[in-house]
Design a protein around this motif. Sequence first.
Motif, PDB file in Angstrom:
ATOM      1  N   ALA A  58       0.837  -1.205   0.000  1.00 18.49           N
ATOM      2  CA  ALA A  58       0.000   0.000   0.000  1.00 18.49           C
ATOM      3  C   ALA A  58       0.869   1.251   0.000  1.00 18.49           C
ATOM      4  CB  ALA A  58      -0.923  -0.013   1.212  1.00 18.49           C
ATOM      5  N   GLY A  59       1.961   1.236   0.787  1.00 18.63           N
ATOM      6  CA  GLY A  59       2.858   2.388   0.810  1.00 18.63           C
ATOM      7  C   GLY A  59       3.489   2.657  -0.541  1.00 18.63           C
ATOM      8  N   LEU A  60       3.887   1.600  -1.239  1.00 16.85           N
ATOM      9  CA  LEU A  60       4.483   1.767  -2.563  1.00 16.85           C
ATOM     10  C   LEU A  60       3.472   2.320  -3.571  1.00 16.85           C
ATOM     11  CD1 LEU A  60       6.599  -1.525  -2.784  1.00 16.85           C
ATOM     12  CD2 LEU A  60       7.437   0.802  -2.394  1.00 16.85           C
ATOM     13  N   ILE A  61       2.240   1.808  -3.508  1.00 16.19           N
ATOM     14  CA  ILE A  61       1.211   2.282  -4.444  1.00 16.19           C
ATOM     15  C   ILE A  61       0.875   3.742  -4.183  1.00 16.19           C
ATOM     16  CG2 ILE A  61      -1.192   1.995  -5.160  1.00 16.19           C
ATOM     17  CD1 ILE A  61      -0.900  -0.980  -4.603  1.00 16.19           C
ATOM     18  N   VAL A  62       0.736   4.117  -2.907  1.00 17.71           N
ATOM     19  CA  VAL A  62       0.426   5.516  -2.573  1.00 17.71           C
ATOM     20  C   VAL A  62       1.562   6.437  -3.019  1.00 17.71           C
ATOM     21  CG1 VAL A  62       0.061   7.115  -0.669  1.00 17.71           C
ATOM     22  CG2 VAL A  62      -1.110   4.920  -0.681  1.00 17.71           C
ATOM     23  N   SER A  63       2.803   5.988  -2.815  1.00 15.63           N
ATOM     24  CA  SER A  63       3.942   6.799  -3.254  1.00 15.63           C
ATOM     25  C   SER A  63       3.915   6.986  -4.767  1.00 15.63           C
ATOM     26  CB  SER A  63       5.252   6.130  -2.830  1.00 15.63           C
ATOM     27  OG  SER A  63       5.351   6.056  -1.421  1.00 15.63           O
ATOM     28  N   GLY A  64       3.606   5.924  -5.496  1.00 18.91           N
ATOM     29  CA  GLY A  64       3.496   6.037  -6.939  1.00 18.91           C
ATOM     30  C   GLY A  64       2.375   6.977  -7.362  1.00 18.91           C
ATOM     31  N   LEU A  65       1.260   6.926  -6.633  1.00 14.50           N
ATOM     32  CA  LEU A  65       0.140   7.810  -6.929  1.00 14.50           C
ATOM     33  C   LEU A  65       0.519   9.271  -6.698  1.00 14.50           C
ATOM     34  CD1 LEU A  65      -2.878   8.060  -7.652  1.00 14.50           C
ATOM     35  CD2 LEU A  65      -3.404   7.779  -5.215  1.00 14.50           C
ATOM     36  N   LEU A 113       3.566  10.525  -6.832  1.00 15.72           N
ATOM     37  CA  LEU A 113       4.517  10.912  -7.882  1.00 15.72           C
ATOM     38  C   LEU A 113       3.803  11.258  -9.182  1.00 15.72           C
ATOM     39  CD1 LEU A 113       7.423   8.345  -7.357  1.00 15.72           C
ATOM     40  CD2 LEU A 113       7.535  10.832  -7.059  1.00 15.72           C
ATOM     41  N   SER A 114       2.767  10.466  -9.507  1.00 21.11           N
ATOM     42  CA  SER A 114       2.048  10.702 -10.757  1.00 21.11           C
ATOM     43  C   SER A 114       1.279  12.020 -10.756  1.00 21.11           C
ATOM     44  CB  SER A 114       1.093   9.534 -11.035  1.00 21.11           C
ATOM     45  OG  SER A 114       0.062   9.491 -10.050  1.00 21.11           O
ATOM     46  N   THR A 115       0.908  12.504  -9.589  1.00 23.04           N
ATOM     47  CA  THR A 115       0.169  13.773  -9.488  1.00 23.04           C
ATOM     48  C   THR A 115       1.083  14.956  -9.170  1.00 23.04           C
ATOM     49  OG1 THR A 115      -0.299  13.308  -7.147  1.00 23.04           O
ATOM     50  CG2 THR A 115      -1.947  12.626  -8.766  1.00 23.04           C
ATOM     51  N   GLY A 116       2.391  14.687  -9.027  1.00 21.95           N
ATOM     52  CA  GLY A 116       3.333  15.771  -8.774  1.00 21.95           C
ATOM     53  C   GLY A 116       3.368  16.257  -7.345  1.00 21.95           C
ATOM     54  N   ASP A 117       2.838  15.499  -6.406  1.00 20.49           N
ATOM     55  CA  ASP A 117       2.846  15.896  -4.999  1.00 20.49           C
ATOM     56  C   ASP A 117       4.164  15.524  -4.337  1.00 20.49           C
ATOM     57  OD1 ASP A 117       0.258  17.093  -4.688  1.00 20.49           O
ATOM     58  OD2 ASP A 117      -0.624  15.093  -4.839  1.00 20.49           O
ATOM     59  N   ASP A 118       4.387  16.114  -3.183  1.00 22.71           N
ATOM     60  CA  ASP A 118       5.627  15.904  -2.437  1.00 22.71           C
ATOM     61  C   ASP A 118       5.554  14.585  -1.673  1.00 22.71           C
ATOM     62  OD1 ASP A 118       7.949  16.073  -1.038  1.00 22.71           O
ATOM     63  OD2 ASP A 118       7.403  17.829   0.152  1.00 22.71           O
ATOM     64  N   VAL A 119       6.215  13.546  -2.179  1.00 26.49           N
ATOM     65  CA  VAL A 119       6.176  12.230  -1.538  1.00 26.49           C
ATOM     66  C   VAL A 119       6.879  12.277  -0.189  1.00 26.49           C
ATOM     67  CG1 VAL A 119       6.821   9.811  -1.762  1.00 26.49           C
ATOM     68  CG2 VAL A 119       6.097  11.093  -3.773  1.00 26.49           C
ATOM     69  N   ALA A 120       8.029  12.920  -0.139  1.00 28.99           N
ATOM     70  CA  ALA A 120       8.766  13.014   1.126  1.00 28.99           C
ATOM     71  C   ALA A 120       7.961  13.773   2.173  1.00 28.99           C
ATOM     72  CB  ALA A 120      10.115  13.684   0.893  1.00 28.99           C
ATOM     73  N   GLY A 121       7.290  14.831   1.742  1.00 30.64           N
ATOM     74  CA  GLY A 121       6.454  15.591   2.678  1.00 30.64           C
ATOM     75  C   GLY A 121       5.291  14.776   3.199  1.00 30.64           C
ATOM     76  N   PHE A 122       4.708  13.958   2.325  1.00 32.92           N
ATOM     77  CA  PHE A 122       3.603  13.097   2.745  1.00 32.92           C
ATOM     78  C   PHE A 122       4.041  12.135   3.839  1.00 32.92           C
ATOM     79  CE2 PHE A 122       1.472   8.971   2.352  1.00 32.92           C
ATOM     80  CZ  PHE A 122       0.134   9.337   2.499  1.00 32.92           C
ATOM     81  N   TRP A 123       5.156  11.440   3.605  1.00 37.06           N
ATOM     82  CA  TRP A 123       5.610  10.466   4.591  1.00 37.06           C
ATOM     83  C   TRP A 123       6.152  11.137   5.845  1.00 37.06           C
ATOM     84  CZ3 TRP A 123       3.699   5.985   4.398  1.00 37.06           C
ATOM     85  CH2 TRP A 123       3.400   5.382   3.174  1.00 37.06           C
TER      86      TRP A 123
END
Length: 375
Positions: free
Chosen positions: A21-28, A30-40
């Motif tokens: 689930a974490g990998l899929i959310v991270s991919g999602l 990235l695809s929308t241009g959001d800050d993955v590091a900020g999310f986690w």
Amino acid sequence: MSVVRRGAIVLAAPVLALVVAGLIVSGLLLSTGDDVAGFWSVMTKLPGERAIVAIANQSAILYLSGVAAAIGFRMNLFNIGVEGQYRLGGFAAGAFAGQAWLPGYLNTVAAILVAMLVAALWAGIAGALRAYRGVSEVISTIMLNAIAGSLIGYFIKQWGERTGNATNTRAMPEGSRVGTVALFPDSPVQLYGLTLLAVVVGVAFWVLLNRTRFGFDLRATGSSESAAVASGVDTRRMIVVTMLVSGAVAGLIGLPVMFSQSFNYGSSFQTGLGFTGIAVALLGRNHPVGIAFGALIFAYLSQQANLLNIQAGISPDIIEATQGIIVLAVVIAYVVVRRYRVRQEQAQVARQLSDEAPPGGAAPTSPATSAGGAR
């Protein structure tokens, strides 16, 4: 199979699901241009005292909703009607408590029983339709959800009291209100007094499943209805009673907030908890302890969602997608792990049979045969 290995296999499913689930959310993201590091960074941040209390309150409510759904799931009944049942039960409890027909906490206890009774009867309609008319409980409960919402709107409009722009049931007297518990002295948010209901329901659910005849019949019917019928179980009665019990638990969902914060039923009553409870039950595999972990995860995600937009500039709507991804990942992970466990058990049995076979492939002889040959 050793105890350690068996325990590792049990833990593998939820761990694998969370990683996927974490990998899929991270991919999602990235695809929308959001800050993955900020999310986690936000999602892994240790909650403060106020957030911890809010998570505890929400976890207790979601646990009640998860148990209500799980009771039906254990018998292969898909009770989507938890949403309408808890809303109707909450309205009945609020209307009853507001009339103050009984003094003090007698009024509180009676209102809780009214909520359970009304919600149980509402769920019993779907149970009776399934048992005696073969109507799918999925269809009937969806329709009953809509009917419950319309009935509540009509009753509040006819007999409710207006407070500003809102229409609510009459506020319950102060003597019937349940206080809160201060987990942290400096926190403005306190634990609802009726969160204890989650503990009571959890223990009762475990005892019901594992220490009663009804629980055995429930699990037997859920595993194989034909086998349950052959053993003398009245499946029609089981369907109706199971839906009644599921509905009775659903009636408790909205009460912690009502009796400790809002003190009436109205626009502040939280909706959508019934549908979330279905996901919590699936995440917890319909087990009393698993549902607790599922409720805690969902409550934690919901609480941290409030910080996403502020600290990371990410829409909190991503949390709803995350919750759905986790549920799907858990379902898939459990199927994968279960198939792996079955293959391991089959391989273990094959090895044991191979070890017990005599050299040369000859069939083993029994002591009686050997004795006869000696004579």
